[in-house]
Scaffold this motif. Structure first.
Motif, PDB file in Angstrom:
ATOM      1  N   GLY A 189       0.792  -1.224   0.000  1.00 38.59           N
ATOM      2  CA  GLY A 189       0.000   0.000   0.000  1.00 38.59           C
ATOM      3  C   GLY A 189       0.819   1.266   0.000  1.00 38.59           C
ATOM      4  N   LEU A 190       2.061   1.193  -0.471  1.00 38.28           N
ATOM      5  CA  LEU A 190       2.948   2.352  -0.449  1.00 38.28           C
ATOM      6  C   LEU A 190       2.845   3.156  -1.736  1.00 38.28           C
ATOM      7  N   THR A 191       3.048   4.457  -1.628  1.00 42.01           N
ATOM      8  CA  THR A 191       3.199   5.308  -2.800  1.00 42.01           C
ATOM      9  C   THR A 191       4.654   5.252  -3.253  1.00 42.01           C
ATOM     10  N   ALA A 192       4.916   5.809  -4.431  1.00 42.08           N
ATOM     11  CA  ALA A 192       6.295   5.839  -4.922  1.00 42.08           C
ATOM     12  C   ALA A 192       7.183   6.657  -3.994  1.00 42.08           C
ATOM     13  N   ALA A 193       6.655   7.746  -3.458  1.00 43.94           N
ATOM     14  CA  ALA A 193       7.441   8.578  -2.547  1.00 43.94           C
ATOM     15  C   ALA A 193       7.733   7.842  -1.247  1.00 43.94           C
ATOM     16  N   GLU A 194       6.741   7.127  -0.722  1.00 49.31           N
ATOM     17  CA  GLU A 194       6.954   6.357   0.510  1.00 49.31           C
ATOM     18  C   GLU A 194       7.948   5.233   0.276  1.00 49.31           C
ATOM     19  N   MET A 195       7.856   4.564  -0.853  1.00 46.17           N
ATOM     20  CA  MET A 195       8.815   3.516  -1.190  1.00 46.17           C
ATOM     21  C   MET A 195      10.227   4.083  -1.217  1.00 46.17           C
ATOM     22  N   THR A 196      10.367   5.268  -1.794  1.00 45.15           N
ATOM     23  CA  THR A 196      11.687   5.889  -1.934  1.00 45.15           C
ATOM     24  C   THR A 196      12.290   6.217  -0.577  1.00 45.15           C
TER      25      THR A 196
END
Length: 724
Positions: A603-610
């Motif tokens: 459930g992560l966004t690309a920014a959270e993944m980064t």
């Protein structure tokens, strides 16, 4: 021409065609580019509801009994524009619910009914879902009446339940609480084929070995829910079909008894539709003209008669009384011999030998006419396969047992992807805890959190050990079917405690310490694992010269072995974890693609993944102590060094043997660090680099810590449905 002139001729001044069509995709020009679309799906921009709308709270205000009565009344309210078989829509509504739920697959938890995804392409236009658009149009008045609180996802499954109840089955229960999505699920891989019903060989290593079906797929053809009803690749052979039925249902989390119950109970009511020529049927909803208003599969030969409806091409009922829940399916299947024939549309099916006219089902429109019943190849598999036959004979001898087994299997089919029972709402939620719901006992909230943190801090465990253990416990969460996560502390149970990705020796050592602290303080092991990760993280933040408290919500419980379905949890094993720079083995799919898949399931966004990946690298929690991607000389401190050094043009990047890379000083040529492609993609992909540059800026050290803590807390609490 002046500024007010509009150009004429062959070029239109309005953006269209390549600008608004799929050909505008970056991957058209650069097919090897990492596509981040799966992390951008279903964002706030697609949701028409108000920002403060809370669906769970809205559902609690529904008049449940009124909704149920309205849906039941609809069953026998036949409409001229789509007349009901025998005056009853039960079979159609059951098929709608079944096919909505039946796209679920246990491998990755994607598909299923919990999001109302059957409203959108490709599912709304799959060949297997022909004419289910009519079922949803029939339900529209109910949806319109009850509005936001009644999601399409709930209504579709409720319609199946009410259909069975109106025909005499006592259902096992129902849970409201599904929330609709507002666009196609671009994250679901349905297969690589570019044509509907392409030959099955495309997704099997060996078609004679059903277990070689490509992961994570469950259906045997593009555009089908389960198996081909005419036989493997359209060639009737019930014994062979049985093997494919067994495998595809297993991949949807069903055992042999559940599979037999669903097959027999699903075909106890309703009929298949194949009267007429296939080439007369119009385009599916996504392919029909605008004036059709999404009303697909136009049938000019229907002539207002239910008996002339067309869906699969197979024609006929399975029982003498298709609007009643009874044992007629078994009476037909085992009471007669069957022989191959073809439907009016040319589809393979089976017909009874020497069946008396007076026991045949009547026509769906004209009760003065009788027709042969039929069986599909999958039905014949229930008779031919010795395991299924034995189960069916048990059902046949005990109608109450059959009804109960089916009701439970139907409940599982339609609720499997809702996750734990904490997500169920309404008066009909069964009190019984079912093992496939991953039950978790209530956890304590009355212990002294600060005292637990003090014991953890004095335990001698390293920050890296505590952070890695908490991460491994929580990273199993799948938002697709809401399974996994830190709640329940199943990382200490089979199969998770033995997974290679969890470093079993390190895990056992850390758990030995944390379990003792839990026993001494009254906290659950699940809480202590997460709290230990928070302690390690707070230490790393302080060491970096920053300050931040990591939020913590007590109340997790500890599940037992008896509450854990070991075989189904095996599907949750991570085969790669880019966040800890690890892959179990080399795969055809790249490490960065597997990272995206994992991030999306969490459930992560690309920014959270980064931010999470960059932070975990400098914290030194790579699997096995690997130093790939650890771009810092301050290991263990939560700094922005990963991003600073990744974007520093004083460095150069060089591939070496084994698929790894060296980061060298551009002037001296000295090797400073090593990396994998998962690390370097944050500098090579333009979108990910834009995020990396934010955290590499001199003014964003504090923002980085704040964002990391927020993303970390989201992961730790992803399965805390009690906090919703």
């Amino acid at each position: 021409m002046d500024g007010n002139d509009i150009p004429t001729g062959g070029k239109c001044p309005v953006m269209h065609g390549g600008n608004t069509g799929m050909n505008n995709a970056v991957t058209k020009w650069w097919p090897n580019a990492l596509n981040l679309d799966i992390l951008h799906q279903g964002g706030a921009r697609t949701n028409p509801m108000d920002p403060d709308y809370n669906h769970r709270e809205a559902v609690k205000g529904l008049d449940y009994e009124a909704v149920k009565e309205d849906v039941k009344a609809l069953m026998t309210d036949s409409q001229d524009w789509w007349p009901a078989d025998w005056g009853h829509y039960g079979g159609l509504m059951i098929r709608l619910a079944w096919h909505s739920a039946g796209s679920y697959r246990a491998m990755d938890g994607r598909g299923g009914a919990a999001s109302g995804n059957i409203r959108f392409a490709p599912l709304n236009s799959w060949p297997d879902n022909a004419s289910l658009d009519k079922a949803r149009r029939l339900l529209w008045p109910v949806k319109k009446k009850y509005g936001n609180a009644l999601s399409w996802a709930d209504l579709i499954i409720l319609a199946g339940n009410m259909a069975y109840e109106s025909m005499g089955l006592k259902t096992f229960g129902f849970g409201f609480g599904r929330e609709d999505i507002w666009g196609p699920e671009t994250d679901v891989y349905w297969g690589a084929e570019n044509e509907w019903l392409a030959p099955s060989e495309n997704r099997y290593d060996d078609l004679d070995d059903a277990t070689t079906l490509a992961n994570p797929l469950a259906a045997v053809h593009m555009g089908l829910i389960y198996v081909n009803p005419e036989g493997v690749n359209g060639h009737p052979d019930p014994a062979r079909t049985a093997q494919h039925v067994r495998e595809t249902f297993a991949r949807m989390a069903m055992n042999d008894e559940e599979t037999a119950a669903l097959t027999c109970g699903g075909h106890t009511v309703g009929k298949a539709h194949g009267r007429g020529a296939t080439d007369r049927i119009g385009a599916e909803p996504e392919g029909c003209p605008v004036h059709s208003q999404g009303f697909g599969w136009d049938n000019p030969g229907m002539d207002g008669k239910a008996a002339n409806a067309f869906t699969s091409g197979i024609e006929g009922a399975w029982t003498q009384h298709p609007t009643q829940w009874d044992m007629g399916y078994f009476d037909y299947l085992f009471g007669y011999e069957w022989e191959l024939t073809k439907s009016p549309a040319g589809a393979w099916q089976w017909k009874p030998v020497d069946m008396p006219e007076d026991v045949k089902p009547v026509d769906a429109t004209d009760p003065s006419i009788r027709h042969d019943p039929m069986m599909t190849d999958a039905d014949m598999a229930m008779k031919v396969d010795p395991i299924y036959n034995e189960i069916c004979q048990k059902f046949r001898a005990d109608p109450e047992y059959f009804a109960d087994t089916f009701a439970r299997a139907w409940f599982k089919l339609t609720h499997r992807d809702m996750g734990p029972k904490a997500n169920y709402i309404g008066p009909d939620v069964p009190a019984e805890d079912l093992i496939w719901q991953d039950p978790i006992p209530a956890g304590s909230t009355g212990y002294d959190v600060d005292a637990v943190k003090a014991k953890i801090a004095a335990s001698g465990l390293s920050d890296a050990d505590m952070i890695a253990t908490a991460w491994d416990s929580a990273r199993t969460f799948r938002k697709s079917d809401k399974r996994g996560g830190a709640n329940g502390a199943r990382i200490r149970l089979a199969p998770q405690k033995g997974w290679a990705g969890n470093e079993p020796e390190r895990l056992a050592r850390v758990l030995g310490v944390l379990e003792q602290i839990a026993a001494e303080t009254g906290a659950s092991v699940a809480d202590v694992i997460v709290l230990a990760g928070n302690v390690g993280l707070e230490n790393a933040i302080k060491a970096a010269g920053q300050s931040a408290d990591v939020p913590f919500a007590p109340g997790r419980g500890d599940s037992t072995d008896e509450q854990t379905e070991v075989d189904s949890f095996a599907y949750l094993e991570p085969l790669a974890d880019g966040f800890r720079n690890w892959m179990k083995e080399d795969y055809v799919v790249s490490g960065e693609e597997m990272l995206l898949d994992r991030a999306q399931l969490m459930g992560l966004t690309a920014a959270e993944m980064t931010v999470l990946l960059g932070g975990l690298r400098v914290l030194g929690v790579n699997h096995g102590g690997s130093t790939h991607g650890v771009f810092t000389d301050r290991v263990g401190q939560l700094t922005t060094d990963f991003f600073v050094n990744l974007t520093d043009m004083a460095n150069s990047w060089h591939p070496v043997d084994g698929g790894t890379y060296e980061i060298r000083d551009r002037k001296s040529g000295d090797v400073k660090w090593t990396a994998t492609s998962v690390d370097l993609v944050f500098g090579s992909n333009s979108i990910l680099r834009s995020y990396a540059e934010v955290y590499a800026q001199d003014d964003n050290a504090a923002k980085f810590v704040k964002d990391f803590v927020a993303a970390w807390t989201k992961v730790m609490n992803a399965d805390r449905f009690d906090l919703l």
